[in-house]
Design an enzyme around this catalytic site. Structure first.
Site, PDB file in Angstrom:
ATOM      1  N   ASP A 162       0.848  -1.200   0.000  1.00  0.00           N
ATOM      2  CA  ASP A 162       0.000   0.000   0.000  1.00  0.00           C
ATOM      3  C   ASP A 162       0.883   1.250   0.000  1.00  0.00           C
ATOM      4  O   ASP A 162       2.034   1.199   0.426  1.00  0.00           O
ATOM      5  CB  ASP A 162      -0.854   0.075   1.274  1.00  0.00           C
TER       6      ASP A 162
HETATM    7  N1  URA Z   1      -1.215  -5.625   4.212  1.00  0.00           N
HETATM    8  C1  URA Z   1      -1.651  -4.347   4.131  1.00  0.00           C
HETATM    9  O1  URA Z   1      -2.645  -3.988   4.723  1.00  0.00           O
HETATM   10  N2  URA Z   1      -0.929  -3.502   3.356  1.00  0.00           N
HETATM   11  C2  URA Z   1       0.196  -3.864   2.685  1.00  0.00           C
HETATM   12  O2  URA Z   1       0.819  -3.043   2.006  1.00  0.00           O
HETATM   13  C3  URA Z   1       0.625  -5.186   2.804  1.00  0.00           C
HETATM   14  C4  URA Z   1      -0.093  -6.053   3.571  1.00  0.00           C
END
Ligand code: URA
Length: 226
Positions: free
Chosen positions: A101
């Site tokens: 993310d």
């Molecule tokens: N889980 C999440 O919520 N975000 C990420 O970037 C990776 C795993």
């Protein structure tokens, strides 16, 4: 792709003229005279025609320390992307072996070798991704056992593999998950009304984020030798 198709396309020749290249010994495959145009070759095979390079791409494996705020995409009109950070002319060949993310930091692997990226991302491979997680509240027993048991994700219709959880403090843990569902860790903790305040990926399978690779830095590696 078939070798004769690649050569014909590159030279702009029809089938008959392309066949002549092979008959005349003008086509080299990885340095050796190629006789069979029908051979199926890979994208990392070197091909020459009459001394000119038709294809010479080498596999690339890049580990990058993604800083918070950078997006896990190859193109984005508004934001800096992970490929923008790889300031090389071959960066455009790369794709991501698993996203993070925007506000998650840590290890991202980029490659032009799709067999390798699939070996890391295909669900049946069950490759562990290890994260450092910070929360806005305290993890109780119910949370820990819930994550360790695996969870049903109705949207994707999957049951997650049991996560490995190593408690570092009441609000901090190391968590290894075996899938890469959208916002997976945030969604897992949200079930227990906990908000993830810090998320950092430390490892993907056997690949660890090197401690000397600072945010925004990257380096090439070879999967077998690391
Ligand atoms: N889980 C999440 O919520 N975000 C990420 O970037 C990776 C795993």
């Amino acid at each position: 792709m078939r070798l004769d198709r690649l050569v014909g396309k590159w030279a702009g020749t029809g089938k008959r003229r392309t066949r002549e290249f092979f008959k005349n010994g003008e086509v080299l495959l990885n340095g050796e005279r190629a006789e069979r145009g029908g051979l199926v070759i890979g994208k990392f095979d070197r091909v020459e025609l009459a001394g000119e390079v038709v294809q010479d791409r080498r596999p690339r494996y890049v580990m990058l320390h993604k800083p918070r705020g950078v997006v896990s995409a190859t193109l984005d009109e508004e934001h800096v992307t992970v490929t923008d950070l790889v300031d090389q002319e071959w960066a455009g060949e790369l794709h991501l072996a698993g996203r993070l993310d925007r506000y998650t930091s840590g290890l991202v692997i980029l490659t032009n070798d799709s067999a390798y990226s699939e070996s890391l991302t295909a669900p049946e491979q069950k490759v562990g991704k290890r994260y450092l997680v910070g929360l806005d509240g305290v993890m109780g027993e119910e949370v820990i056992s819930g994550l360790q048991a695996g969870m049903w994700f109705a949207k994707e219709q999957v049951m997650t593999e049991p996560a490995l959880l190593d408690l570092l403090s009441p609000q901090e843990c190391r968590l290894t998950i075996y899938e890469g569902k959208h916002h997976q860790i945030k969604r897992m903790f949200a079930r227990y009304d906990l908000r993830v305040t810090q998320l950092h990926r430390e490892a993907i399978g056997t690949q660890e984020l090197p401690s000397d690779l600072g945010p925004g830095e990257w380096r090439e590696f070879h999967p077998e030798s690391s």
